[in-house]
Write a protein that holds these residues in place. Structure first.
Motif, PDB file in Angstrom:
ATOM      1  N   LEU A 275       0.829  -1.211   0.000  1.00 16.35           N
ATOM      2  CA  LEU A 275       0.000   0.000   0.000  1.00 16.35           C
ATOM      3  C   LEU A 275       0.858   1.253   0.000  1.00 16.35           C
ATOM      4  O   LEU A 275       2.074   1.209   0.148  1.00 16.35           O
ATOM      5  CB  LEU A 275      -0.945   0.001   1.204  1.00 16.35           C
ATOM      6  N   SER A 276       0.198   2.380  -0.142  1.00 11.90           N
ATOM      7  CA  SER A 276       0.866   3.674  -0.082  1.00 11.90           C
ATOM      8  C   SER A 276       0.845   4.182   1.354  1.00 11.90           C
ATOM      9  O   SER A 276      -0.216   4.498   1.888  1.00 11.90           O
ATOM     10  CB  SER A 276       0.156   4.682  -0.998  1.00 11.90           C
ATOM     11  N   THR A 277       2.014   4.270   1.971  1.00 11.99           N
ATOM     12  CA  THR A 277       2.076   4.797   3.335  1.00 11.99           C
ATOM     13  C   THR A 277       1.693   6.278   3.358  1.00 11.99           C
ATOM     14  O   THR A 277       1.188   6.774   4.365  1.00 11.99           O
ATOM     15  CB  THR A 277       3.485   4.612   3.921  1.00 11.99           C
ATOM     16  N   THR A 278       1.916   6.967   2.238  1.00 16.56           N
ATOM     17  CA  THR A 278       1.507   8.373   2.149  1.00 16.56           C
ATOM     18  C   THR A 278      -0.006   8.498   2.233  1.00 16.56           C
ATOM     19  O   THR A 278      -0.528   9.368   2.933  1.00 16.56           O
ATOM     20  CB  THR A 278       2.002   8.989   0.827  1.00 16.56           C
ATOM     21  N   HIS A 279      -0.714   7.658   1.512  1.00 17.20           N
ATOM     22  CA  HIS A 279      -2.174   7.689   1.564  1.00 17.20           C
ATOM     23  C   HIS A 279      -2.678   7.418   2.977  1.00 17.20           C
ATOM     24  O   HIS A 279      -3.595   8.085   3.471  1.00 17.20           O
ATOM     25  CB  HIS A 279      -2.764   6.641   0.612  1.00 17.20           C
ATOM     26  N   VAL A 280      -2.077   6.430   3.632  1.00 15.89           N
ATOM     27  CA  VAL A 280      -2.517   6.058   4.969  1.00 15.89           C
ATOM     28  C   VAL A 280      -2.247   7.189   5.963  1.00 15.89           C
ATOM     29  O   VAL A 280      -3.106   7.541   6.778  1.00 15.89           O
ATOM     30  CB  VAL A 280      -1.816   4.767   5.436  1.00 15.89           C
ATOM     31  N   ALA A 281      -1.038   7.762   5.908  1.00 18.38           N
ATOM     32  CA  ALA A 281      -0.699   8.854   6.821  1.00 18.38           C
ATOM     33  C   ALA A 281      -1.607  10.063   6.607  1.00 18.38           C
ATOM     34  O   ALA A 281      -2.073  10.691   7.567  1.00 18.38           O
ATOM     35  CB  ALA A 281       0.764   9.256   6.630  1.00 18.38           C
ATOM     36  N   SER A 282      -1.879  10.370   5.344  1.00 14.96           N
ATOM     37  CA  SER A 282      -2.764  11.506   5.040  1.00 14.96           C
ATOM     38  C   SER A 282      -4.176  11.236   5.527  1.00 14.96           C
ATOM     39  O   SER A 282      -4.846  12.128   6.059  1.00 14.96           O
ATOM     40  CB  SER A 282      -2.778  11.770   3.527  1.00 14.96           C
ATOM     41  N   GLY A 283      -4.647   9.987   5.346  1.00 15.28           N
ATOM     42  CA  GLY A 283      -5.973   9.618   5.839  1.00 15.28           C
ATOM     43  C   GLY A 283      -6.059   9.738   7.348  1.00 15.28           C
ATOM     44  O   GLY A 283      -7.061  10.225   7.890  1.00 15.28           O
ATOM     45  N   GLY A 284      -4.990   9.313   8.055  1.00 16.26           N
ATOM     46  CA  GLY A 284      -4.974   9.433   9.507  1.00 16.26           C
ATOM     47  C   GLY A 284      -5.000  10.877   9.970  1.00 16.26           C
ATOM     48  O   GLY A 284      -5.727  11.232  10.913  1.00 16.26           O
ATOM     49  N   ILE A 285      -4.230  11.733   9.320  1.00 17.28           N
ATOM     50  CA  ILE A 285      -4.204  13.151   9.685  1.00 17.28           C
ATOM     51  C   ILE A 285      -5.548  13.805   9.412  1.00 17.28           C
ATOM     52  O   ILE A 285      -6.065  14.572  10.230  1.00 17.28           O
ATOM     53  CB  ILE A 285      -3.073  13.877   8.918  1.00 17.28           C
ATOM     54  N   MET A 286      -6.143  13.495   8.260  1.00 16.01           N
ATOM     55  CA  MET A 286      -7.441  14.068   7.932  1.00 16.01           C
ATOM     56  C   MET A 286      -8.510  13.591   8.917  1.00 16.01           C
ATOM     57  O   MET A 286      -9.339  14.382   9.393  1.00 16.01           O
ATOM     58  CB  MET A 286      -7.847  13.698   6.512  1.00 16.01           C
ATOM     59  N   GLY A 287      -8.496  12.297   9.245  1.00 17.04           N
ATOM     60  CA  GLY A 287      -9.465  11.765  10.194  1.00 17.04           C
ATOM     61  C   GLY A 287      -9.331  12.401  11.560  1.00 17.04           C
ATOM     62  O   GLY A 287     -10.331  12.729  12.215  1.00 17.04           O
ATOM     63  N   SER A 288      -8.095  12.619  12.009  1.00 18.49           N
ATOM     64  CA  SER A 288      -7.894  13.254  13.313  1.00 18.49           C
ATOM     65  C   SER A 288      -8.359  14.703  13.293  1.00 18.49           C
ATOM     66  O   SER A 288      -8.884  15.206  14.290  1.00 18.49           O
ATOM     67  CB  SER A 288      -6.416  13.179  13.706  1.00 18.49           C
ATOM     68  N   GLY A 289      -8.181  15.372  12.147  1.00 13.28           N
ATOM     69  CA  GLY A 289      -8.668  16.749  12.036  1.00 13.28           C
ATOM     70  C   GLY A 289     -10.176  16.825  12.125  1.00 13.28           C
ATOM     71  O   GLY A 289     -10.739  17.689  12.812  1.00 13.28           O
ATOM     72  N   LEU A 290     -10.858  15.885  11.465  1.00  9.08           N
ATOM     73  CA  LEU A 290     -12.322  15.843  11.525  1.00  9.08           C
ATOM     74  C   LEU A 290     -12.800  15.440  12.916  1.00  9.08           C
ATOM     75  O   LEU A 290     -13.846  15.914  13.384  1.00  9.08           O
ATOM     76  CB  LEU A 290     -12.856  14.849  10.487  1.00  9.08           C
ATOM     77  N   GLY A 291     -12.033  14.568  13.587  1.00  8.52           N
ATOM     78  CA  GLY A 291     -12.416  14.148  14.925  1.00  8.52           C
ATOM     79  C   GLY A 291     -12.340  15.277  15.936  1.00  8.52           C
ATOM     80  O   GLY A 291     -13.125  15.328  16.884  1.00  8.52           O
ATOM     81  N   ARG A 292     -11.414  16.195  15.745  1.00  6.82           N
ATOM     82  CA  ARG A 292     -11.276  17.336  16.659  1.00  6.82           C
ATOM     83  C   ARG A 292     -12.253  18.446  16.315  1.00  6.82           C
ATOM     84  O   ARG A 292     -12.818  19.092  17.192  1.00  6.82           O
ATOM     85  CB  ARG A 292      -9.842  17.877  16.612  1.00  6.82           C
ATOM     86  N   ASP A 293     -12.448  18.669  15.010  1.00  4.21           N
ATOM     87  CA  ASP A 293     -13.322  19.754  14.568  1.00  4.21           C
ATOM     88  C   ASP A 293     -13.743  19.441  13.135  1.00  4.21           C
ATOM     89  O   ASP A 293     -12.903  19.352  12.247  1.00  4.21           O
ATOM     90  CB  ASP A 293     -12.570  21.090  14.630  1.00  4.21           C
ATOM     91  N   ARG A 294     -15.037  19.273  12.919  1.00  6.36           N
ATOM     92  CA  ARG A 294     -15.489  18.872  11.577  1.00  6.36           C
ATOM     93  C   ARG A 294     -15.180  19.914  10.517  1.00  6.36           C
ATOM     94  O   ARG A 294     -15.259  19.641   9.321  1.00  6.36           O
ATOM     95  CB  ARG A 294     -16.995  18.576  11.582  1.00  6.36           C
ATOM     96  N   HIS A 295     -14.807  21.131  10.953  1.00  7.49           N
ATOM     97  CA  HIS A 295     -14.393  22.164   9.998  1.00  7.49           C
ATOM     98  C   HIS A 295     -12.869  22.316   9.988  1.00  7.49           C
ATOM     99  O   HIS A 295     -12.351  23.288   9.441  1.00  7.49           O
ATOM    100  CB  HIS A 295     -15.024  23.509  10.362  1.00  7.49           C
ATOM    101  N   GLY A 296     -12.168  21.347  10.610  1.00  2.00           N
ATOM    102  CA  GLY A 296     -10.734  21.504  10.829  1.00  2.00           C
ATOM    103  C   GLY A 296      -9.841  21.046   9.693  1.00  2.00           C
ATOM    104  O   GLY A 296      -8.624  21.120   9.810  1.00  2.00           O
ATOM    105  N   VAL A 297     -10.400  20.554   8.595  1.00  2.00           N
ATOM    106  CA  VAL A 297      -9.587  20.085   7.468  1.00  2.00           C
ATOM    107  C   VAL A 297      -9.597  21.127   6.358  1.00  2.00           C
ATOM    108  O   VAL A 297     -10.656  21.673   6.022  1.00  2.00           O
ATOM    109  CB  VAL A 297     -10.116  18.743   6.928  1.00  2.00           C
ATOM    110  N   ARG A 298      -8.420  21.415   5.812  1.00  2.00           N
ATOM    111  CA  ARG A 298      -8.327  22.349   4.684  1.00  2.00           C
ATOM    112  C   ARG A 298      -8.581  21.552   3.410  1.00  2.00           C
ATOM    113  O   ARG A 298      -7.686  20.903   2.864  1.00  2.00           O
ATOM    114  CB  ARG A 298      -6.951  23.016   4.675  1.00  2.00           C
ATOM    115  N   TRP A 299      -9.822  21.636   2.949  1.00  2.00           N
ATOM    116  CA  TRP A 299     -10.235  20.768   1.843  1.00  2.00           C
ATOM    117  C   TRP A 299      -9.576  21.138   0.518  1.00  2.00           C
ATOM    118  O   TRP A 299      -9.444  20.296  -0.374  1.00  2.00           O
ATOM    119  CB  TRP A 299     -11.760  20.815   1.706  1.00  2.00           C
TER     120      TRP A 299
END
Length: 377
Positions: A275-299
């Motif tokens: 798999l792509s570790t970049t995809h996984v790391a980015s998914g984890g960061i995005m998920g944590s941003g949404l978990g803290r604040d649903r408006h917290g991701v720079r789309w």
């Protein structure tokens, strides 16, 4: 050209790709820890480099997937593999220059598939394996990591409310060091093996190894050292994007993102999923941003990253196809691909020196962010 010389060229080129993979993917493990100040940039990349090297020795399942699952080793030559590697390196350097966290793994798959397809025909590609071992994990792994990170972040912040703010802040920073280390170890078990698999494939196609063989010890050592060296030099452009461009990261949030990322990568390495570790790391960061604040991701940033992900396989595939076809014509083709590849690489490096991103820039941003938190508190 002497077939043995072509194999040597492939091995050297594969290690160059491994080196670019290292500095391209440093951010996967350490961007969040650097962004929160849990680790200083130089310390972070040194720790990540050592653990990448250690991880390279823990498993060879992904290497076997590359050397015996993606393409038919009986229908391609080392020259074709060389062309595919050049396509992967070119895409890695372009995306590094623009600070885009694209997948080194998918660049490698795209380059190899494109080169094999054009030089040897469609029958040289094992499409069922590509779907099973590459495409499905590419979709599922980041979604799982993001979901786990979002849930973990929600739980962590609820627990954090009942704790002393200073104690919890320090505790999560320490936790980030541990989770970032685990991501680096996991990265070595997956990404370092891709180069091992490519070198092993070249040795099989040249007749130096029997079909189905695993990577020899010298291949494991050299691939581990190459990715560790690349990691130590640090891909500061991409670290900046993942650490600051996608979402604002706090220690508790970074801990949740890194833990989910490491879990997904280790599970995939055990199953032989490249798999792509970049995809996984980015998914984890995005998920944590949404978990803290649903408006917290720079789309907007996420959209650029997603576009890069979609382009990686076909873009590297096109370059790999051209390079692989040219290299397969003989000595002049191999030399021509090597010269143009080197010229483009040097050109990108010269352009990057005009507007360098240094660890000091990231340190300054971390300090400014910490000051904003103090003011807000």
């Amino acid at each position: 050209m002497d077939p043995a010389l072509v194999v040597i060229i492939v091995v050297v080129t594969a290690l160059i790709f491994d080196f670019t993979n290292g500095f391209h993917d440093t951010a996967n493990a350490m961007a969040t820890s650097i962004a929160t100040g849990a680790l200083k940039p130089r310390t972070a990349v040194a720790l990540s480099a050592v653990l990448n090297l250690v991880g390279a020795f823990l498993s060879v399942e992904v290497a076997k997937t590359i050397s015996g699952g993606i393409v038919d080793d009986a229908q391609i030559t080392p020259a074709v593999i060389f062309g595919g590697l050049v396509g992967a390196i070119m895409w890695n350097l372009v995306t590094w220059y623009v600070g885009l966290p694209s997948s080194s793994s998918h660049a490698l798959f795209g380059g190899l598939i494109g080169a094999a397809w054009v030089a040897s025909g469609v029958d040289a590609i094992h499409f069922a394996k590509v779907v099973d071992k590459v495409l499905v994990p590419a979709i599922v792994a980041p979604l799982v990591a993001g979901l786990v990170a979002a849930v973990a972040t929600i739980i962590v912040y609820r627990l954090k409310r009942a704790a002393d703010p200073r104690v919890s802040h320090t505790g999560f920073k320490v936790g980030q060091v541990a989770s970032a280390s685990l991501v680096s170890l996991a990265h070595g078990t997956n990404d370092a093996q891709k180069t091992m698999g490519i070198i092993t494939l070249a040795l099989i196609t040249s007749g130096s190894l029997a079909p189905g063989s695993g990577p020899p010890t010298w291949v494991i050592v050299s691939a581990g050292l190459a990715i560790a060296l690349g990691t130590y030099l640090g891909g500061w452009r991409i670290t900046h994007t993942l650490g600051r461009g996608l979402t604002t990261i706090e220690p508790a949030q970074g801990f949740a993102a890194q833990t989910s990322t490491a879990t997904a990568i280790l599970a995939s390495s055990h199953l032989g999923f490249a798999l792509s570790t970049t995809h996984v790391a980015s998914g984890g960061i995005m998920g944590s941003g949404l978990g803290r604040d649903r408006h917290g991701v720079r789309w907007g940033t996420m959209g650029k990253m997603a576009a890069g992900w979609l382009l990686t396989l076909p873009a590297a595939g096109i370059v790999g196809a051209i390079a692989g076809k040219w290299a397969s014509t003989g000595t002049s083709g191999v030399i021509g691909v090597a010269v143009i590849g080197a010229a483009v690489s040097i050109g990108i490096w010269i352009l990057s020196r005009r507007e360098p991103v240094k660890p000091e820039h990231i340190v300054d941003e971390v300090a400014a962010q910490a000051e904003l938190h103090k003011v807000a508190a």
